[in-house]
Design a protein around this motif. Structure first.
Motif, PDB file in Angstrom:
ATOM      1  N   PHE A 159       0.747  -1.109  -0.116  1.00  0.00           N
ATOM      2  CA  PHE A 159      -0.096   0.041   0.000  1.00  0.00           C
ATOM      3  C   PHE A 159       0.823   1.314  -0.026  1.00  0.00           C
ATOM      4  N   GLY A 189       2.910   1.311  -3.795  1.00  0.00           N
ATOM      5  CA  GLY A 189       2.161   1.261  -4.932  1.00  0.00           C
ATOM      6  C   GLY A 189       2.641  -0.018  -5.662  1.00  0.00           C
ATOM      7  N   PRO A 200      -0.972  -4.172  -4.492  1.00  0.00           N
ATOM      8  CA  PRO A 200      -1.951  -3.027  -4.118  1.00  0.00           C
ATOM      9  C   PRO A 200      -3.338  -2.858  -4.799  1.00  0.00           C
ATOM     10  N   GLN A 203      -5.388  -0.370  -6.697  1.00  0.00           N
ATOM     11  CA  GLN A 203      -5.322   1.122  -7.060  1.00  0.00           C
ATOM     12  C   GLN A 203      -5.766   1.420  -8.385  1.00  0.00           C
ATOM     13  N   ALA A 252      -4.419   6.592  -7.133  1.00  0.00           N
ATOM     14  CA  ALA A 252      -5.252   6.315  -6.021  1.00  0.00           C
ATOM     15  C   ALA A 252      -5.326   4.934  -5.465  1.00  0.00           C
ATOM     16  N   ARG A 253      -4.835   4.574  -4.281  1.00  0.00           N
ATOM     17  CA  ARG A 253      -4.800   3.238  -3.537  1.00  0.00           C
ATOM     18  C   ARG A 253      -6.034   3.129  -2.946  1.00  0.00           C
ATOM     19  N   SER A 258      -5.020  -3.476  -0.530  1.00  0.00           N
ATOM     20  CA  SER A 258      -4.426  -4.276  -1.047  1.00  0.00           C
ATOM     21  C   SER A 258      -5.037  -5.830  -1.299  1.00  0.00           C
ATOM     22  N   THR A 266     -10.034  -4.531  -7.394  1.00  0.00           N
ATOM     23  CA  THR A 266     -10.032  -2.993  -7.356  1.00  0.00           C
ATOM     24  C   THR A 266     -11.262  -2.540  -7.609  1.00  0.00           C
TER      25      THR A 266
END
Length: 239
Positions: free
Chosen positions: A86, A89, A123, A125, A129-130, A133, A160
């Motif tokens: 996280f 990235g 991650p 993302q 923008a994350r 995980s 995600t």
């Protein structure tokens, strides 16, 4: 080649969803276990805390108790592949966890005690923008193959999209919508903060320290605090 693999995994996930209309994130984690030769998978929403403290966390799903335990452990000790993925990235790929004592002195022995021999975190993302995980583990050492790594990256992308859809307008800093025991951690942190007249970071450190010293899951410590069975004072531990 990668696009063909993506289409295949999308089709499999769509079929899973048609058969069982559940959380896309949960189904993506289950698909990781089926496709990647891993023993378990978990997905977590994370939100960077003001002041660069530990991220807030809400466990979205875990395929088994070990995966759930690994997620909880990282929150307790404040280190591990999930937090590193996280923060950076980029993926964190550990094929032999026993070699990571120096990197994660608290997480590594406890994670091995839970049954993890290899860990892989990706991650979640969109652009920069994350939102969290995707975390995988194996109970035997060994790296992901090139094909497995490709599929893991694809499944992390699909997970995600699932997390973003399930957030549905919620901020990742507002985890109250998640049906998850970690929500009590946030409630307990606020209560301990008031008890100690401290910052959120100090309150969470005290909770984590109590859990670590007494070998109790952080969620259980939080439950006791919320139930007013456990109280913290400025000059001593919980009692």
């Amino acid at each position: 080649m990668a696009e063909n693999r993506r289409r295949r995994l999308q089709a499999l996930l769509a079929a899973d969803l048609a058969e069982r209309p559940e959380s896309v994130v949960k189904l993506a984690c289950e698909r990781c276990v089926l496709e990647l030769g891993v023993s378990g998978a978990g997905a977590t929403v994370l939100s960077a805390a003001p002041g660069h403290g530990l991220p807030s966390r809400g466990l979205v799903c875990a395929t088994n108790e070990v995966s759930s335990g690994l997620e909880d452990l990282q929150l307790v000790v404040g280190e591990g592949p999930c937090l590193d993925a996280f923060a950076s990235g980029g993926p964190v790929l550990i094929s032999d966890l026993s070699a990571e004592m120096e990197r994660w002195p608290a997480f590594t022995p406890a994670a091995r005690g839970l049954g993890a021999a290899a860990v892989f975190s990706f991650p979640l993302q969109i652009g920069v923008a994350r939102v969290g995980s995707l975390d995988l583990y194996r109970d035997t050492p060994g790296p992901l193959t090139r094909a497995e790594l490709t599929d893991a990256l694809i499944l992390s992308d699909l997970a995600t999209l699932g997390v973003v859809a399930e957030l549905d307008g919620h901020s990742t800093a507002d985890l109250s919508w998640l049906a998850d025991p970690h929500i009590q951690v946030h409630q307990a942190t606020g209560m301990v903060q008031a008890q100690l007249d401290s910052t959120t970071e100090v309150a969470l450190l005290r909770l984590r320290g109590y859990a670590f010293i007494h070998d109790v899951p952080l969620a259980e410590v939080a439950r006791r605090v919320v139930a007013r069975e456990l109280r913290f004072t400025a000059d001593e531990g919980g009692h």
